[in-house]
Design a protein around this motif. Structure first.
Motif, PDB file in Angstrom:
ATOM      1  N   TYR A   1     151.359  47.865  11.203  1.00 16.96           N
ATOM      2  CA  TYR A   1     152.444  47.456  12.093  1.00 16.96           C
ATOM      3  C   TYR A   1     152.470  45.946  12.307  1.00 16.96           C
ATOM      4  O   TYR A   1     153.187  45.443  13.170  1.00 16.96           O
ATOM      5  CB  TYR A   1     152.335  48.215  13.425  1.00 16.96           C
ATOM      6  CG  TYR A   1     152.598  49.693  13.234  1.00 16.96           C
ATOM      7  CD1 TYR A   1     153.867  50.227  13.452  1.00 16.96           C
ATOM      8  CD2 TYR A   1     151.608  50.542  12.769  1.00 16.96           C
ATOM      9  CE1 TYR A   1     154.128  51.581  13.239  1.00 16.96           C
ATOM     10  CE2 TYR A   1     151.851  51.898  12.552  1.00 16.96           C
ATOM     11  CZ  TYR A   1     153.110  52.402  12.785  1.00 16.96           C
ATOM     12  OH  TYR A   1     153.361  53.740  12.558  1.00 16.96           O
ATOM     13  N   LEU A   2     151.681  45.200  11.508  1.00 17.58           N
ATOM     14  CA  LEU A   2     151.710  43.744  11.587  1.00 17.58           C
ATOM     15  C   LEU A   2     152.957  43.181  10.931  1.00 17.58           C
ATOM     16  O   LEU A   2     153.399  42.080  11.250  1.00 17.58           O
ATOM     17  CB  LEU A   2     150.454  43.156  10.923  1.00 17.58           C
ATOM     18  CG  LEU A   2     150.202  41.672  11.128  1.00 17.58           C
ATOM     19  CD1 LEU A   2     149.911  41.364  12.598  1.00 17.58           C
ATOM     20  CD2 LEU A   2     149.036  41.195  10.258  1.00 17.58           C
ATOM     21  N   GLY A   3     153.550  43.962  10.005  1.00 19.59           N
ATOM     22  CA  GLY A   3     154.740  43.506   9.318  1.00 19.59           C
ATOM     23  C   GLY A   3     154.430  42.327   8.413  1.00 19.59           C
ATOM     24  O   GLY A   3     153.368  42.258   7.792  1.00 19.59           O
ATOM     25  N   ASN A   4     155.337  41.363   8.376  1.00 24.45           N
ATOM     26  CA  ASN A   4     155.167  40.192   7.513  1.00 24.45           C
ATOM     27  C   ASN A   4     154.766  38.966   8.310  1.00 24.45           C
ATOM     28  O   ASN A   4     155.008  37.835   7.885  1.00 24.45           O
ATOM     29  CB  ASN A   4     156.458  39.924   6.739  1.00 24.45           C
ATOM     30  CG  ASN A   4     156.207  39.158   5.446  1.00 24.45           C
ATOM     31  OD1 ASN A   4     155.236  39.424   4.744  1.00 24.45           O
ATOM     32  ND2 ASN A   4     157.077  38.202   5.136  1.00 24.45           N
ATOM     33  N   LEU A   5     154.131  39.185   9.467  1.00 25.21           N
ATOM     34  CA  LEU A   5     153.734  38.059  10.309  1.00 25.21           C
ATOM     35  C   LEU A   5     152.797  37.122   9.553  1.00 25.21           C
ATOM     36  O   LEU A   5     152.886  35.904   9.704  1.00 25.21           O
ATOM     37  CB  LEU A   5     153.044  38.580  11.581  1.00 25.21           C
ATOM     38  CG  LEU A   5     152.578  37.522  12.578  1.00 25.21           C
ATOM     39  CD1 LEU A   5     153.762  36.730  13.124  1.00 25.21           C
ATOM     40  CD2 LEU A   5     151.797  38.174  13.726  1.00 25.21           C
ATOM     41  N   GLU A   6     151.910  37.695   8.751  1.00 24.67           N
ATOM     42  CA  GLU A   6     151.032  36.881   7.899  1.00 24.67           C
ATOM     43  C   GLU A   6     151.202  37.369   6.462  1.00 24.67           C
ATOM     44  O   GLU A   6     150.570  38.339   6.044  1.00 24.67           O
ATOM     45  CB  GLU A   6     149.574  37.010   8.359  1.00 24.67           C
ATOM     46  CG  GLU A   6     148.573  36.233   7.527  1.00 24.67           C
ATOM     47  CD  GLU A   6     149.018  34.822   7.197  1.00 24.67           C
ATOM     48  OE1 GLU A   6     149.393  34.582   6.024  1.00 24.67           O
ATOM     49  OE2 GLU A   6     149.021  33.967   8.102  1.00 24.67           O
ATOM     50  N   PRO A   7     152.057  36.702   5.667  1.00 22.57           N
ATOM     51  CA  PRO A   7     152.378  37.176   4.323  1.00 22.57           C
ATOM     52  C   PRO A   7     151.153  37.346   3.419  1.00 22.57           C
ATOM     53  O   PRO A   7     151.151  38.209   2.531  1.00 22.57           O
ATOM     54  CB  PRO A   7     153.320  36.096   3.775  1.00 22.57           C
ATOM     55  CG  PRO A   7     153.945  35.495   5.004  1.00 22.57           C
ATOM     56  CD  PRO A   7     152.866  35.527   6.045  1.00 22.57           C
ATOM     57  N   LYS A   8     150.122  36.543   3.604  1.00 24.63           N
ATOM     58  CA  LYS A   8     148.921  36.658   2.776  1.00 24.63           C
ATOM     59  C   LYS A   8     148.293  38.040   2.898  1.00 24.63           C
ATOM     60  O   LYS A   8     147.704  38.555   1.948  1.00 24.63           O
ATOM     61  CB  LYS A   8     147.903  35.593   3.174  1.00 24.63           C
ATOM     62  CG  LYS A   8     148.337  34.170   2.864  1.00 24.63           C
ATOM     63  CD  LYS A   8     147.289  33.177   3.345  1.00 24.63           C
ATOM     64  CE  LYS A   8     147.730  31.745   3.078  1.00 24.63           C
ATOM     65  NZ  LYS A   8     146.751  30.758   3.595  1.00 24.63           N
ATOM     66  N   LEU A   9     148.401  38.648   4.072  1.00 21.19           N
ATOM     67  CA  LEU A   9     147.846  39.981   4.284  1.00 21.19           C
ATOM     68  C   LEU A   9     148.791  41.057   3.778  1.00 21.19           C
ATOM     69  O   LEU A   9     148.362  42.064   3.219  1.00 21.19           O
ATOM     70  CB  LEU A   9     147.545  40.197   5.763  1.00 21.19           C
ATOM     71  CG  LEU A   9     146.579  39.205   6.415  1.00 21.19           C
ATOM     72  CD1 LEU A   9     146.309  39.604   7.860  1.00 21.19           C
ATOM     73  CD2 LEU A   9     145.279  39.115   5.631  1.00 21.19           C
ATOM     74  N   ALA A  10     150.078  40.855   3.957  1.00 18.96           N
ATOM     75  CA  ALA A  10     151.063  41.862   3.553  1.00 18.96           C
ATOM     76  C   ALA A  10     151.061  42.081   2.046  1.00 18.96           C
ATOM     77  O   ALA A  10     151.298  43.194   1.570  1.00 18.96           O
ATOM     78  CB  ALA A  10     152.452  41.453   4.027  1.00 18.96           C
TER      79      ALA A  10
ATOM     80  N   GLY B   1     152.389  45.037  -9.897  1.00 18.11           N
ATOM     81  CA  GLY B   1     153.841  45.019  -9.803  1.00 18.11           C
ATOM     82  C   GLY B   1     154.371  44.397  -8.530  1.00 18.11           C
ATOM     83  O   GLY B   1     155.580  44.334  -8.321  1.00 18.11           O
ATOM     84  N   GLY B   2     153.458  43.943  -7.647  1.00 20.29           N
ATOM     85  CA  GLY B   2     153.895  43.318  -6.409  1.00 20.29           C
ATOM     86  C   GLY B   2     154.511  44.315  -5.452  1.00 20.29           C
ATOM     87  O   GLY B   2     154.389  45.534  -5.597  1.00 20.29           O
ATOM     88  N   ARG B   3     155.204  43.820  -4.456  1.00 18.24           N
ATOM     89  CA  ARG B   3     155.761  44.670  -3.413  1.00 18.24           C
ATOM     90  C   ARG B   3     156.844  45.599  -3.947  1.00 18.24           C
ATOM     91  O   ARG B   3     157.057  46.689  -3.434  1.00 18.24           O
ATOM     92  CB  ARG B   3     156.310  43.813  -2.264  1.00 18.24           C
ATOM     93  CG  ARG B   3     155.252  42.931  -1.617  1.00 18.24           C
ATOM     94  CD  ARG B   3     155.752  42.242  -0.390  1.00 18.24           C
ATOM     95  NE  ARG B   3     155.881  43.173   0.731  1.00 18.24           N
ATOM     96  CZ  ARG B   3     156.243  42.821   1.958  1.00 18.24           C
ATOM     97  NH1 ARG B   3     156.536  41.572   2.222  1.00 18.24           N
ATOM     98  NH2 ARG B   3     156.340  43.702   2.909  1.00 18.24           N
ATOM     99  N   LEU B   4     157.528  45.189  -5.054  1.00 20.78           N
ATOM    100  CA  LEU B   4     158.627  45.985  -5.591  1.00 20.78           C
ATOM    101  C   LEU B   4     158.121  47.255  -6.261  1.00 20.78           C
ATOM    102  O   LEU B   4     158.706  48.332  -6.101  1.00 20.78           O
ATOM    103  CB  LEU B   4     159.428  45.149  -6.584  1.00 20.78           C
ATOM    104  CG  LEU B   4     160.626  45.843  -7.240  1.00 20.78           C
ATOM    105  CD1 LEU B   4     161.666  46.202  -6.188  1.00 20.78           C
ATOM    106  CD2 LEU B   4     161.231  44.945  -8.310  1.00 20.78           C
ATOM    107  N   LEU B   5     157.017  47.161  -7.009  1.00 21.75           N
ATOM    108  CA  LEU B   5     156.564  48.285  -7.830  1.00 21.75           C
ATOM    109  C   LEU B   5     155.321  48.975  -7.289  1.00 21.75           C
ATOM    110  O   LEU B   5     154.844  49.937  -7.902  1.00 21.75           O
ATOM    111  CB  LEU B   5     156.299  47.799  -9.257  1.00 21.75           C
ATOM    112  CG  LEU B   5     157.518  47.281 -10.032  1.00 21.75           C
ATOM    113  CD1 LEU B   5     157.106  46.784 -11.406  1.00 21.75           C
ATOM    114  CD2 LEU B   5     158.587  48.355 -10.144  1.00 21.75           C
TER     115      LEU B   5
END
Length: 428
Positions: free
Chosen positions: A240-249, A404-408
């Protein structure tokens, strides 16, 4: 309770205390983002060490996975110690193995120390559908005993009825070092313990930005209506952190799991179904799990929706699995059905680490969160207080991005799950 999903936990937690929304600028030694088990346990251990802690929760305490899960205090990690040894070496396996059963003890210690009312019940059972799974459990028993868990016992089908009454299994493994709790009660009670220690808790205080400090410069945590300046920051929002810290997402993926809860069962029926009152989980890759609640409902969960979210009808999704274990409950009324997201990592191991000088994080328990969150809280508190040797064992583990990153990442992970589901179906 409108701030929570319509779950059995929300309906039965009898919540009395609510915490304010942050509407000012304040200072703290430590700011913790996330009001689930990770954030709460970290905050309690830091407050016990004499730090002034502020905890920020975007919704209500326990809103995420901590207040929605099956309540099972399952030991070890989502990848077990033998897998860790094979892939990361003997030293790492020994270090993690020596921590693999600590989480359950931490929860029991907190319950006793702060008199937490959480419907605690000791004991758990791993259920085997096949003799192959029984062999896997025999190997698990030997492995866990090497690392100090001596409360294990294999049972065959002649003893199975003393644990759970079903023809679905051939036997299983009893683990009396684990247990089960009402998870939302545990989160709320831990928030109470934190505030009694002098910590400050703010609900409905979503963090929208972070200005990271370095060295002696304070970190500034900005919410929708206020801000906190702190020497150290802990990010513990998990799925539930979302994209607050992109390195973790980038290095994790939310996954949904679902639970149904029956109407209250007559005492004799509940006792006949699960005479041990242990929590149960099966040995399949996409496993099911269940237990009796304190008021004699059967709480049953399972399945995974990769990428998060719920199927159109949770009851229709879970009822066939539920009825295959307990056919006599075929027409039982389901009072509650809900879902929630947990955070999956590619390695299936938790991700603990640092960003810069002053920001710590923990996430990605991959379905083994109840115990491991509490271990992580202790390790983060130790590291922030200057003793990082155990924390560093986790930080040494590689944190891989999904192919594949977030897309795949979702289709690739679904493909892997399909493969293991076929293996489960045919007992391979």
């Amino acid at each position: 309770m409108s701030e929570y999903p319509n779950s059995y936990y929300a309906a039965s937690c009898n919540r009395q205390v609510h915490y304010p929304t942050l509407q000012e600028s304040i200072n703290a030694d430590i700011c913790v983002v996330g009001g689930g088990f990770s954030g709460l346990s970290t905050a309690i251990f830091l407050q016990e060490k004499g730090y002034q802690v502020v905890l920020l929760e975007a919704s209500g305490i326990g809103f995420g996975a901590s207040g929605r899960n099956g309540g099972q205090m399952v030991n070890s990690f989502s990848r077990d110690i033998d897998h860790i040894e094979k892939h990361y070496g003997t030293d790492t396996a020994n270090a993690l193995g020596n921590m693999a059963f600590e989480g359950a003890d931490i929860i029991r210690d907190l319950i006793a120390k702060y008199k937490l009312d959480v419907d605690y019940q000791h004991g758990g059972f791993f259920a085997a559908f096949t003799e192959k799974q029984m062999q896997e459990l025999a190997e698990k028993k030997s492995l866990w005993e090497r690392f100090g868990n001596t409360k294990l016992r294999l049972v065959d089908n002649t003893e199975l009825g003393d644990i759970v009454s079903t023809d679905a299994y051939v036997g299983g493994l009893v683990d009396e070092h684990c247990g089960h709790i009402h998870p939302l009660k545990l989160a709320l009670e831990e928030a109470r313990a934190l505030t009694e220690l002098g910590g400050r808790v703010f609900e409905h205080s979503k963090v929208i930005d972070i200005n990271h400090g370095e060295g002696e410069r304070l970190t500034e945590v900005i919410t929708e209506q206020g801000r906190v300046k702190a020497k150290k920051l802990v990010l513990a929002g998990n799925a539930y952190l979302g994209n607050l810290e992109p390195k973790l997402a980038r290095k994790s993926m939310p996954c949904g799991t679902q639970i149904i809860t029956t109407e209250v069962l007559p005492e004799d029926v509940a006792t006949r179904l699960i005479p041990s009152r242990f929590c149960v989980e099966d040995m399949n890759y996409k496993l099911d799990y269940y237990r009796l609640t304190a008021d004699n409902r059967l709480l049953f969960g399972g399945g995974v929706t990769y990428g998060g979210g719920d199927p159109t009808s949770i009851e229709n999704y879970l009822r066939p699995r539920f009825e295959s274990v307990f056919p006599e409950l075929k027409d039982i009324k389901i009072d509650y059905a809900w879902g929630g997201d947990f955070l999956l990592t590619l390695s299936r191991l938790p991700q603990l680490g640092k960003i810069g000088d002053n920001t710590y994080y923990t996430q990605g328990y991959s379905g083994h969160g109840v115990n491991t969150t509490h271990l992580a809280g202790r390790l983060l508190a130790e590291a922030i207080d200057g003793e990082s040797s155990r924390f560093d064992v986790f930080t040494s583990l590689p944190h891989y991005p999904f192919p594949g990153g977030r897309l795949l990442r979702v289709p690739f992970t679904k493909l892997g799950a399909w493969y293991y589901g076929v293996r489960d179906k045919f007992g391979i």
